[in-house]
Design a protein around this motif. Structure first.
Motif, PDB file in Angstrom:
ATOM      1  N   SER A   4     -24.111 -29.398 -37.440  1.00  0.00           N
ATOM      2  CA  SER A   4     -23.790 -30.460 -36.757  1.00  0.00           C
ATOM      3  C   SER A   4     -24.637 -31.486 -37.093  1.00  0.00           C
ATOM      4  O   SER A   4     -24.425 -32.832 -37.052  1.00  0.00           O
ATOM      5  N   SER A  11     -23.968 -39.083 -41.859  1.00  0.00           N
ATOM      6  CA  SER A  11     -22.852 -39.829 -41.449  1.00  0.00           C
ATOM      7  C   SER A  11     -23.907 -41.201 -41.078  1.00  0.00           C
ATOM      8  O   SER A  11     -23.294 -42.347 -41.563  1.00  0.00           O
ATOM      9  N   LEU A 112     -15.677 -37.591 -31.580  1.00  0.00           N
ATOM     10  CA  LEU A 112     -15.239 -37.510 -32.912  1.00  0.00           C
ATOM     11  C   LEU A 112     -14.553 -38.657 -33.491  1.00  0.00           C
ATOM     12  O   LEU A 112     -14.942 -39.294 -34.624  1.00  0.00           O
ATOM     13  N   LEU A 116     -15.966 -41.048 -36.495  1.00  0.00           N
ATOM     14  CA  LEU A 116     -15.249 -41.442 -37.860  1.00  0.00           C
ATOM     15  C   LEU A 116     -15.139 -42.865 -38.069  1.00  0.00           C
ATOM     16  O   LEU A 116     -15.129 -43.242 -39.142  1.00  0.00           O
ATOM     17  N   LEU A 237     -17.448 -34.758 -45.796  1.00  0.00           N
ATOM     18  CA  LEU A 237     -16.562 -35.345 -45.073  1.00  0.00           C
ATOM     19  C   LEU A 237     -15.147 -34.701 -45.561  1.00  0.00           C
ATOM     20  O   LEU A 237     -14.199 -34.455 -44.944  1.00  0.00           O
ATOM     21  N   TYR A 239     -14.519 -31.720 -46.394  1.00  0.00           N
ATOM     22  CA  TYR A 239     -14.346 -30.390 -45.785  1.00  0.00           C
ATOM     23  C   TYR A 239     -13.568 -30.721 -44.298  1.00  0.00           C
ATOM     24  O   TYR A 239     -12.814 -29.893 -43.793  1.00  0.00           O
ATOM     25  N   GLY A 240     -14.063 -31.962 -43.881  1.00  0.00           N
ATOM     26  CA  GLY A 240     -13.345 -32.258 -42.391  1.00  0.00           C
ATOM     27  C   GLY A 240     -11.683 -32.542 -42.666  1.00  0.00           C
ATOM     28  O   GLY A 240     -11.062 -32.195 -41.616  1.00  0.00           O
ATOM     29  N   ALA A 243     -10.185 -29.333 -42.612  1.00  0.00           N
ATOM     30  CA  ALA A 243     -10.200 -28.795 -41.243  1.00  0.00           C
ATOM     31  C   ALA A 243      -9.072 -29.430 -40.510  1.00  0.00           C
ATOM     32  O   ALA A 243      -8.406 -29.020 -39.650  1.00  0.00           O
ATOM     33  N   ILE A 300     -15.793 -29.420 -35.595  1.00  0.00           N
ATOM     34  CA  ILE A 300     -15.345 -29.839 -36.973  1.00  0.00           C
ATOM     35  C   ILE A 300     -16.848 -29.663 -37.810  1.00  0.00           C
ATOM     36  O   ILE A 300     -16.572 -29.225 -39.131  1.00  0.00           O
ATOM     37  N   ALA A 301     -17.769 -29.886 -37.138  1.00  0.00           N
ATOM     38  CA  ALA A 301     -19.102 -29.821 -38.230  1.00  0.00           C
ATOM     39  C   ALA A 301     -19.086 -28.397 -38.423  1.00  0.00           C
ATOM     40  O   ALA A 301     -19.476 -27.804 -39.390  1.00  0.00           O
ATOM     41  N   TYR A 303     -17.087 -26.059 -38.340  1.00  0.00           N
ATOM     42  CA  TYR A 303     -16.027 -25.516 -39.603  1.00  0.00           C
ATOM     43  C   TYR A 303     -16.263 -25.880 -40.870  1.00  0.00           C
ATOM     44  O   TYR A 303     -15.962 -25.265 -41.899  1.00  0.00           O
ATOM     45  N   ILE A 304     -16.686 -27.303 -41.060  1.00  0.00           N
ATOM     46  CA  ILE A 304     -17.396 -27.791 -42.156  1.00  0.00           C
ATOM     47  C   ILE A 304     -18.056 -26.811 -42.666  1.00  0.00           C
ATOM     48  O   ILE A 304     -18.096 -26.501 -43.948  1.00  0.00           O
TER      49      ILE A 304
END
Length: 405
Positions: A4, A11, A112, A116, A237, A239-240, A243, A300-301, A303-304
């Motif tokens: 994360s 980012s 989140l 973004l 990103l 991969y996000g 997700a 999400i991080a 999961y990425i």
């Protein structure tokens, strides 16, 4: 949590100049706008919540023609939000509207959603008006200067390459492989590949296992076929986006079914899968309801990281088809074929690296864009005959890679 932190650092690097500007207090107006954006994270006063697919939020097909068309782009989630009125139906929201759309339709947590937008706005939109096109160039409607902004550079929207849009998209063309450099419309052949992968890995569900495998397959395909392939650190990103398909499109269901996926992507459930313009028929599935628990940055991080380390790939770029220069464990490695890459191929790879995270609204400032061009030219010599920049193909709709197009 380590992953994360790495993702957040990557980012944040998207807009270091803007961060420095505000830290030095040189622009009180810009600081106020950012403060207002952060204040919008208190949703109690403004949050509408999910209103379903009815009344003011019923599906309306986008108007993609005329002098002021609706903007639709490479993200089916945002296209769906615009088609249902969870953001302005013209596809040109301001920062708060874009955050609200994510919150209200998909139950994305405010941290989140704001992250973004904070990454996308300086790169693809206007940091003064905080307006952003979720599709292509809408400078006259996003910029504080309107059409005069073209003097500084077009604000290209989310289709600008190597900002949010990048090679290896799940269902969109790589920009240098698409007809006329088109990278926002739905590619039925790619969706077919994803559908078949989900059948093989997950019994037809568009779940994490399927997304992990299809993301890997798309990397291999793009790297093999795209002579200007580029996969930088910010490509994580993507991969996000995977997700989002498995963990947001599922709503309050345990998995994203093939029916849910087909609705959000605007295509048929079991084929045939035809190409279509971005946004067409991309809509909320029947009987769908948002997830019960908000999707947060740590979720999400992680999961990425789960996707990436299940199928790790190299960061790098092609310098002509089949010639890959990767940053591996042993440093920079040339993993190409027998053909010698051209100056233009090498230059294009360098320019993509140098302009990764480059704000499109400044793409017309000669002193800034010329730095990237001069660096490449200095290293690899003047081009035959003219000495002019001719690295990446001249791609329409890509103001950073191809200023003036």
């Amino acid at each position: 949590m380590l992953f994360s932190t790495i993702l957040l650092a990557a980012s944040a690097s998207a807009f270091p100049n803007m961060a420095a500007l505000m830290n030095e207090k040189r622009s009180p107006e810009l600081q106020k706008r950012v403060d207002d954006l952060l204040a919008a994270r208190d949703w109690n006063a403004e949050k509408r919540g999910y209103q379903g697919d009815k009344g003011a939020y019923a599906y309306q097909a986008p108007n993609l023609s005329g002098p002021l068309p609706d903007m639709r782009g490479p993200c089916p989630g945002l296209n769906t939000a615009a088609n249902h009125g969870y953001m302005p139906r013209n596809g040109i929201p301001n920062a708060v509207e874009l955050i609200q759309a994510q919150m209200n339709l998909y139950n994305i947590a405010p941290d989140l959603a704001a992250l973004l937008v904070a990454v996308a706005m300086p790169l693809d939109g206007d940091i003064v008006t905080t307006r952003l096109s979720i599709g292509g160039d809408a400078t006259s409607r996003t910029a504080a200067l309107g059409g005069i902004q073209n003097v500084l550079g077009k604000e290209g929207g989310l289709i600008v390459h190597n900002t949010f849009e990048a090679d290896t998209s799940l269902t969109r063309n790589d920009v240098f492989l698409g007809p006329n450099y088109e990278n926002k419309d739905f590619n039925g052949t790619l969706y077919k590949g994803m559908y078949q992968t989900c059948q093989q890995t997950s019994g037809g569900n568009f779940d994490r296992a399927c997304m992990t495998e299809w993301r890997y397959q798309r990397y291999l395909q793009s790297r093999a076929e795209n002579g200007q392939f580029y996969f930088g650190i910010k490509s994580l990103l993507l991969y996000g986006a995977s997700a989002f398909v498995s963990d947001a499109f599922n709503g309050n269901n345990s998995v994203t079914t093939k029916e849910y996926a087909a609705s959000f992507f605007g295509t048929s459930v079991d084929g045939p899968w035809k190409d279509h313009a971005a946004g067409v028929n991309e809509r909320i599935p029947k009987g769908w309801y948002p997830r019960n628990i908000p999707m947060t940055i740590p979720e999400i991080a992680d999961y990425i990281g789960e996707q990436y380390f299940a199928r790790p790939v190299e960061f790098g770029a092609n310098v002509g088809q089949g010639n890959f220069v990767g940053a591996g464990l042993n440093g920079v490695e040339f993993l190409g074929g027998s053909s010698r890459p051209s100056q233009a191929d090498i230059s294009c790879a360098l320019v993509q690296f140098l302009t990764d995270n480059y704000p499109s609204q400044l793409s017309g400032v000669p002193a800034l864009t010329q730095q990237a061009k001069d660096f490449s030219t200095t290293l690899f010599g003047q081009y035959a005959g003219t000495g002019t920049y001719s690295g990446c193909p001249k791609a329409s709709g890509q103001p950073v890679l191809s200023p003036g197009n």
